[in-house]
Design a protein around this motif. Structure first.
Motif, PDB file in Angstrom:
ATOM      1  N   ASN A   1       1.086  -1.067   0.249  1.00 60.88           N
ATOM      2  CA  ASN A   1       0.085  -0.089  -0.107  1.00 60.88           C
ATOM      3  C   ASN A   1       0.803   1.069   0.184  1.00 60.88           C
ATOM      4  O   ASN A   1       0.345   2.374  -0.033  1.00 60.88           O
ATOM      5  CB  ASN A   1      -0.952   0.097   1.180  1.00 60.88           C
ATOM      6  CG  ASN A   1      -0.208  -0.045   2.578  1.00 60.88           C
ATOM      7  OD1 ASN A   1       0.915   0.005   2.564  1.00 60.88           O
ATOM      8  ND2 ASN A   1      -1.093  -0.058   3.454  1.00 60.88           N
ATOM      9  N   GLY A   2       2.294   1.166  -0.024  1.00 62.19           N
ATOM     10  CA  GLY A   2       3.230   2.198  -0.079  1.00 62.19           C
ATOM     11  C   GLY A   2       3.795   2.639   1.162  1.00 62.19           C
ATOM     12  O   GLY A   2       4.752   3.398   1.186  1.00 62.19           O
ATOM     13  N   SER A   3       3.226   2.005   2.266  1.00 59.41           N
ATOM     14  CA  SER A   3       3.648   2.652   3.602  1.00 59.41           C
ATOM     15  C   SER A   3       4.904   1.474   3.872  1.00 59.41           C
ATOM     16  O   SER A   3       5.101   0.629   3.418  1.00 59.41           O
ATOM     17  CB  SER A   3       2.699   2.205   4.578  1.00 59.41           C
ATOM     18  OG  SER A   3       2.148   0.886   4.829  1.00 59.41           O
ATOM     19  N   ILE A   4       5.914   2.163   4.663  1.00 57.05           N
ATOM     20  CA  ILE A   4       7.008   1.396   5.072  1.00 57.05           C
ATOM     21  C   ILE A   4       7.184   1.615   6.514  1.00 57.05           C
ATOM     22  O   ILE A   4       7.068   2.420   7.465  1.00 57.05           O
ATOM     23  CB  ILE A   4       8.141   2.223   4.560  1.00 57.05           C
ATOM     24  CG1 ILE A   4       8.306   2.460   3.021  1.00 57.05           C
ATOM     25  CG2 ILE A   4       9.518   1.734   5.228  1.00 57.05           C
ATOM     26  CD1 ILE A   4       9.195   3.124   2.659  1.00 57.05           C
ATOM     27  N   GLU A   5       6.969   0.148   7.238  1.00 58.94           N
ATOM     28  CA  GLU A   5       7.140   0.094   8.825  1.00 58.94           C
ATOM     29  C   GLU A   5       8.996   0.031   8.839  1.00 58.94           C
ATOM     30  O   GLU A   5       9.689  -0.676   7.926  1.00 58.94           O
ATOM     31  CB  GLU A   5       6.644  -1.078   9.049  1.00 58.94           C
ATOM     32  CG  GLU A   5       5.241  -1.161   8.895  1.00 58.94           C
ATOM     33  CD  GLU A   5       4.493   0.265   9.597  1.00 58.94           C
ATOM     34  OE1 GLU A   5       5.144   0.242  11.019  1.00 58.94           O
ATOM     35  OE2 GLU A   5       3.451   0.666   9.251  1.00 58.94           O
ATOM     36  N   ASN A   6       9.345   0.429   9.984  1.00 59.88           N
ATOM     37  CA  ASN A   6      10.606   0.233  10.469  1.00 59.88           C
ATOM     38  C   ASN A   6      10.959  -0.164  11.750  1.00 59.88           C
ATOM     39  O   ASN A   6      10.206   0.107  12.657  1.00 59.88           O
ATOM     40  CB  ASN A   6      11.460   1.601  10.059  1.00 59.88           C
ATOM     41  CG  ASN A   6      11.003   2.540  11.018  1.00 59.88           C
ATOM     42  OD1 ASN A   6      11.348   2.572  12.153  1.00 59.88           O
ATOM     43  ND2 ASN A   6      10.248   3.656  10.433  1.00 59.88           N
ATOM     44  N   LYS A   7      12.020  -0.918  11.895  1.00 65.33           N
ATOM     45  CA  LYS A   7      12.304  -1.397  13.294  1.00 65.33           C
ATOM     46  C   LYS A   7      14.072  -1.196  13.423  1.00 65.33           C
ATOM     47  O   LYS A   7      14.856  -1.863  12.698  1.00 65.33           O
ATOM     48  CB  LYS A   7      12.181  -2.932  13.333  1.00 65.33           C
ATOM     49  CG  LYS A   7      12.208  -3.564  14.842  1.00 65.33           C
ATOM     50  CD  LYS A   7      11.136  -2.890  15.544  1.00 65.33           C
ATOM     51  CE  LYS A   7      11.530  -3.500  17.126  1.00 65.33           C
ATOM     52  NZ  LYS A   7      10.383  -3.013  18.244  1.00 65.33           N
ATOM     53  N   THR A   8      14.294  -0.484  14.482  1.00 63.34           N
ATOM     54  CA  THR A   8      15.844  -0.256  14.750  1.00 63.34           C
ATOM     55  C   THR A   8      16.323  -1.429  15.613  1.00 63.34           C
ATOM     56  O   THR A   8      15.772  -1.854  16.601  1.00 63.34           O
ATOM     57  CB  THR A   8      15.720   0.957  15.686  1.00 63.34           C
ATOM     58  OG1 THR A   8      15.491   2.048  14.965  1.00 63.34           O
ATOM     59  CG2 THR A   8      17.313   1.194  15.789  1.00 63.34           C
ATOM     60  N   ILE A   9      17.391  -2.028  15.075  1.00 61.21           N
ATOM     61  CA  ILE A   9      17.835  -3.194  15.584  1.00 61.21           C
ATOM     62  C   ILE A   9      19.289  -2.801  16.325  1.00 61.21           C
ATOM     63  O   ILE A   9      20.281  -2.365  15.719  1.00 61.21           O
ATOM     64  CB  ILE A   9      18.457  -4.152  14.559  1.00 61.21           C
ATOM     65  CG1 ILE A   9      16.895  -4.553  14.075  1.00 61.21           C
ATOM     66  CG2 ILE A   9      18.749  -5.390  15.341  1.00 61.21           C
ATOM     67  CD1 ILE A   9      15.897  -5.464  14.647  1.00 61.21           C
ATOM     68  N   ASN A  10      19.428  -3.387  17.562  1.00 65.02           N
ATOM     69  CA  ASN A  10      20.852  -2.975  18.155  1.00 65.02           C
ATOM     70  C   ASN A  10      21.649  -4.175  17.862  1.00 65.02           C
ATOM     71  O   ASN A  10      21.257  -5.502  17.968  1.00 65.02           O
ATOM     72  CB  ASN A  10      20.605  -3.062  19.841  1.00 65.02           C
ATOM     73  CG  ASN A  10      21.876  -2.537  20.566  1.00 65.02           C
ATOM     74  OD1 ASN A  10      22.979  -2.938  20.041  1.00 65.02           O
ATOM     75  ND2 ASN A  10      21.815  -1.961  21.770  1.00 65.02           N
TER      76      ASN A  10
END
Length: 341
Positions: A155-164
């Protein structure tokens, strides 16, 4: 059930009050009535309408103002179609522009509506994730200690997750991303959790922190939820209404508008209806009886829903606003049916 004369008097009082925001007396009603009725008769009928809860007595004069019950009766039984062809022509020109998107149409239309009606216009949209799919997963390095995993959706959206990177090595993170791209690309978001369990044995063989990866990736995707947007126009007009001189009242309205959830009322109420819906006073669900909302639903990309609503005092020009919103809703639906975004 009101008599024909009582309905005429109620309609005239409401329409005069909408124009002036001032209590309406029997003398003024006598002036605008098309039939010859004595002032005493008008006072008696007005008193009856007050007793029945359709009108309220103003504290500062001998005139009367509509109650929420009176507005509701007007909307449901007395409202007439309003001639607004000039406004429709302005909005029609926006729809006809080559290459214009629905978002651009709504932005420009909202400004015209607010300027015309002197109300706040609210556009609330949410994309349904039922058909949303995972397109790909990408890795972006932030530093030697951290990276961001991007989940690009259909749908064009972007989810993000920061990884240590102290929690998992960069090499294992890359292996995990490659596995997700190989095995889960084009999967529906709702299927991710189930499909991820199928790749668990492969992930377990190659990644020591496989449980961490699975939980982090799946949680990020499942928590995408519905992507919602809320845009407003004409908030300044609310402050010009005498009903909203009380700072606490204007605060409650702003909080109502800023929260997308109140507009679910329209999405529910209009689920099987093409006509605009009207919420008057306490019907809006907030503790402010001076507010009214008129809204209509429209389809959005990927099977989602949107609501175009006008918010203001109860003396909204319901006939004009309802006619406009119904027409705009049909125009947006036509644009989607033509295959335009």
């Amino acid at each position: 059930m009101l008599s024909n004369r009582q309905e005429i008097i109620l309609r005239l009082i409401i329409e005069e009050y909408i124009k002036t925001a001032s209590p309406v007396g029997s003398k003024r009603i006598q002036e605008v009535m098309s039939v010859d009725i004595s002032s005493a008769t008008i006072r008696n009928e007005s008193a009856f309408l007050e007793e029945q809860g359709f009108l309220e007595k103003a504290h500062t004069s001998s005139g009367r103002v509509p109650s929420t019950k009176g507005y509701r009766y007007y909307v449901d039984n007395l409202m007439k179609k309003n001639d607004i062809e000039d406004v429709k022509l302005q909005i029609e020109e926006i729809f006809q522009k080559r290459g214009v998107t629905i978002d651009q149409v709504l932005d420009q239309t909202s400004k015209i509506l607010s300027e015309l009606t002197k109300l706040a216009t609210v556009v609330s949209t949410s994309e349904d994730i039922e058909e949303t799919r995972l397109k790909r997963v990408e890795l972006v390095m932030l530093s030697k200690q951290s990276a961001v995993v991007l989940f690009i959706l259909s749908n064009g959206s972007i989810e993000n997750k920061t990884i240590n990177l102290e929690a998992i090595s960069l090499e294992e993170l890359k292996i995990s991303i490659d596995l997700f791209n190989d095995r889960l690309t084009d999967s529906k978001i709702q299927e991710i959790e189930f499909k991820a369990k199928a790749i668990l044995p492969i992930l377990k063989e190659q990644v020591k922190k496989y449980e961490f990866v699975l939980h982090t990736f799946v949680s990020a995707l499942l928590h995408t939820g519905n992507t919602s947007q809320l845009k407003t126009s004409g908030m300044k007009y609310l402050l010009e209404n005498p009903e909203f001189n009380d700072p606490n009242k204007i605060k409650s309205i702003i909080e109502f508008i800023e929260g997308a959830s109140p507009f679910v009322w329209f999405q529910t109420h209009l689920k099987n209806h093409s006509k605009p819906a009207v919420a008057i006073g306490f019907e809006t669900g907030i503790g402010n009886d001076d507010i009214a909302v008129v809204g209509t639903n429209f389809p959005t990309q990927n099977g989602g829903k949107g609501t175009l609503a006008l918010v203001g005092p109860k003396r909204i020009q319901y006939d004009k606003v309802s006619d406009l919103l119904e027409w705009i809703g049909h125009k947006i639906e036509e644009k989607f049916n033509q295959g335009e975004e």
